[in-house]
Design a protein around this motif. Structure first.
Motif, PDB file in Angstrom:
ATOM      1  N   ARG A 121       0.827  -1.214   0.000  1.00 22.37           N
ATOM      2  CA  ARG A 121       0.000   0.000   0.000  1.00 22.37           C
ATOM      3  C   ARG A 121       0.862   1.266   0.000  1.00 22.37           C
ATOM      4  NH1 ARG A 121      -3.797  -3.020   3.808  1.00 22.37           N
ATOM      5  NH2 ARG A 121      -5.675  -3.400   2.556  1.00 22.37           N
ATOM      6  N   ARG A 122       2.080   1.165   0.491  1.00 21.45           N
ATOM      7  CA  ARG A 122       2.972   2.318   0.543  1.00 21.45           C
ATOM      8  C   ARG A 122       3.562   2.638  -0.828  1.00 21.45           C
ATOM      9  NH1 ARG A 122       8.078   1.402   4.173  1.00 21.45           N
ATOM     10  NH2 ARG A 122       6.450   0.740   5.636  1.00 21.45           N
ATOM     11  N   ALA A 123       3.607   1.661  -1.707  1.00 18.44           N
ATOM     12  CA  ALA A 123       4.254   1.830  -3.002  1.00 18.44           C
ATOM     13  C   ALA A 123       3.368   2.587  -3.981  1.00 18.44           C
ATOM     14  CB  ALA A 123       4.620   0.469  -3.585  1.00 18.44           C
ATOM     15  N   GLU A 124       3.998   3.164  -5.005  1.00 18.62           N
ATOM     16  CA  GLU A 124       3.259   3.896  -6.033  1.00 18.62           C
ATOM     17  C   GLU A 124       2.331   2.970  -6.806  1.00 18.62           C
ATOM     18  OE1 GLU A 124       4.146   6.588 -10.057  1.00 18.62           O
ATOM     19  OE2 GLU A 124       5.801   5.831  -8.841  1.00 18.62           O
ATOM     20  N   TRP A 125       2.759   1.738  -7.052  1.00 15.68           N
ATOM     21  CA  TRP A 125       1.932   0.735  -7.718  1.00 15.68           C
ATOM     22  C   TRP A 125       2.289  -0.623  -7.136  1.00 15.68           C
ATOM     23  CZ3 TRP A 125       4.444  -3.138 -10.461  1.00 15.68           C
ATOM     24  CH2 TRP A 125       5.790  -2.911 -10.776  1.00 15.68           C
ATOM     25  N   ALA A 126       1.346  -1.581  -7.177  1.00  8.56           N
ATOM     26  CA  ALA A 126       1.602  -2.868  -6.524  1.00  8.56           C
ATOM     27  C   ALA A 126       0.841  -3.995  -7.202  1.00  8.56           C
ATOM     28  CB  ALA A 126       1.229  -2.800  -5.052  1.00  8.56           C
ATOM     29  N   ARG A 127       1.487  -5.176  -7.204  1.00  5.38           N
ATOM     30  CA  ARG A 127       0.915  -6.380  -7.799  1.00  5.38           C
ATOM     31  C   ARG A 127       1.193  -7.587  -6.888  1.00  5.38           C
ATOM     32  NH1 ARG A 127      -0.353  -2.513 -10.283  1.00  5.38           N
ATOM     33  NH2 ARG A 127       0.064  -1.992 -12.473  1.00  5.38           N
ATOM     34  N   ILE A 128       0.259  -8.506  -6.848  1.00  2.00           N
ATOM     35  CA  ILE A 128       0.437  -9.796  -6.178  1.00  2.00           C
ATOM     36  C   ILE A 128       0.189 -10.894  -7.202  1.00  2.00           C
ATOM     37  CG2 ILE A 128      -0.419 -11.371  -4.389  1.00  2.00           C
ATOM     38  CD1 ILE A 128      -1.340  -8.896  -2.812  1.00  2.00           C
ATOM     39  N   VAL A 129       1.093 -11.862  -7.268  1.00  2.00           N
ATOM     40  CA  VAL A 129       0.904 -13.027  -8.137  1.00  2.00           C
ATOM     41  C   VAL A 129       1.095 -14.276  -7.286  1.00  2.00           C
ATOM     42  CG1 VAL A 129       1.717 -14.295 -10.158  1.00  2.00           C
ATOM     43  CG2 VAL A 129       1.758 -11.783 -10.155  1.00  2.00           C
ATOM     44  N   ASN A 130       0.093 -15.127  -7.260  1.00  2.76           N
ATOM     45  CA  ASN A 130       0.156 -16.391  -6.526  1.00  2.76           C
ATOM     46  C   ASN A 130       0.184 -17.560  -7.496  1.00  2.76           C
ATOM     47  OD1 ASN A 130       0.015 -15.137  -3.944  1.00  2.76           O
ATOM     48  ND2 ASN A 130      -2.202 -14.932  -4.174  1.00  2.76           N
ATOM     49  N   PHE A 131       1.019 -18.545  -7.193  1.00  2.00           N
ATOM     50  CA  PHE A 131       1.124 -19.724  -8.043  1.00  2.00           C
ATOM     51  C   PHE A 131       0.132 -20.791  -7.569  1.00  2.00           C
ATOM     52  CE2 PHE A 131       4.484 -17.675  -9.958  1.00  2.00           C
ATOM     53  CZ  PHE A 131       5.228 -18.465 -10.827  1.00  2.00           C
ATOM     54  N   SER A 132      -0.685 -21.270  -8.484  1.00  2.00           N
ATOM     55  CA  SER A 132      -1.603 -22.365  -8.218  1.00  2.00           C
ATOM     56  C   SER A 132      -1.146 -23.575  -9.036  1.00  2.00           C
ATOM     57  CB  SER A 132      -3.035 -21.947  -8.555  1.00  2.00           C
ATOM     58  OG  SER A 132      -3.954 -22.968  -8.273  1.00  2.00           O
TER      59      SER A 132
END
Length: 265
Positions: A133-144
């Motif tokens: 949330r502190r970053a200018e932009w953010a992504r999460i990628v989870n491996f299934s």
């Protein structure tokens, strides 16, 4: 293609080897600053040194057991101290070690599959959220895994855990949309991971040959692909890297199959 990783910060859980390291390399080559998390200090040290050569200026390994919430919180606190501007990318690649038929698995094995395959990811996301949330932009990628869509009789616990990863990730894509944090899932098919190659060798098959490996997978697991060979970690990595990148600006809540053509949904 420039994915926009220059000076971006990224944590890859399980990034010391296999698909995690291949993904880390993609990010490093595009200029990302990468922290690898895992349990083996030696593996992490070697992997981080390699990433420096690939272009990540201050790549580092952070030893953590994702089964221990205290260790997870401490690991992300260390990352927060290192990168004051926050965290742009969190990639979770760790999965459970759970093989066995339904009637053969004990309660303890089922619970271990859930803890290793789901709760480790949950702990990491929870600890990372303030940094994301502190970053200018953010992504999460989870491996299934593609086994959530194509079942195997000897992988019920593994597959159930991965299905939970899908569900939690979909929920996160909804709940974090207000923060414009994009959350997606990659579902690899039959990939020549270290574990799978080792298994093939143990049953008398040359696991280093992706064609022979796929034949063994078909015989023992019933997971053939349209392509006649197993995939390679470096074939998963570019897909995960795109989903984790700034270039991906509108895809969230997606589950992307990279499976050699076994599922179309």
């Amino acid at each position: 293609m420039d994915l926009g990783f220059s000076q971006a910060t990224a944590v890859i859980v399980g990034g010391g080897r296999g698909m995690g390291f291949a993904t880390a390399r993609c990010l490093a080559e595009d200029g990302a600053r990468v922290a690898l998390m895992g349990r083996s200090p030696d593996v992490l040290e070697q992997a981080a040194a390699a990433l420096v050569e690939f272009g990540s200026p201050d790549a580092v390994g952070v030893v953590v057991d994702t089964a221990d919430v205290g260790q997870v919180e401490a690991a992300f606190a260390e990352v927060g101290e290192r990168w004051n501007d926050g965290l742009n990318v969190l990639i979770n690649t760790v999965g459970p070690d759970a093989v066995g038929g339904f009637e053969d698995l004990t309660d303890e094995q089922w619970l271990a599959a859930v803890d290793g395959g789901v709760m480790g990811m949950v702990r990491c996301v929870r600890a990372a959220l303030p940094l994301l949330r502190r970053a200018e932009w953010a992504r999460i990628v989870n491996f299934s895994a593609h086994s959530t869509q194509r079942q195997s009789e000897i992988l019920p616990a593994y597959t159930a855990a991965k299905a939970m990863v899908n569900s939690v990730s979909k929920n996160l894509s909804l709940s974090l949309a207000k923060d414009e944090i994009l959350v997606n899932v990659v579902s690899p098919g039959s990939i020549a991971s270290e574990a799978l190659v080792g298994w093939a060798d143990s049953v008398g098959v040359d696991g280093s040959d992706p064609y022979r490996l796929m034949e063994a997978i078909d015989e023992h697991f019933g997971h053939p692909a349209h392509l006649p060979r197993a995939g390679l970690p470096e074939e998963i990595a570019p897909v995960a890297a795109f989903l984790a990148s700034r270039r991906n600006s509108y895809m969230t809540g997606a589950n992307v199959n990279v499976d050699g053509g076994s599922v179309f949904t």
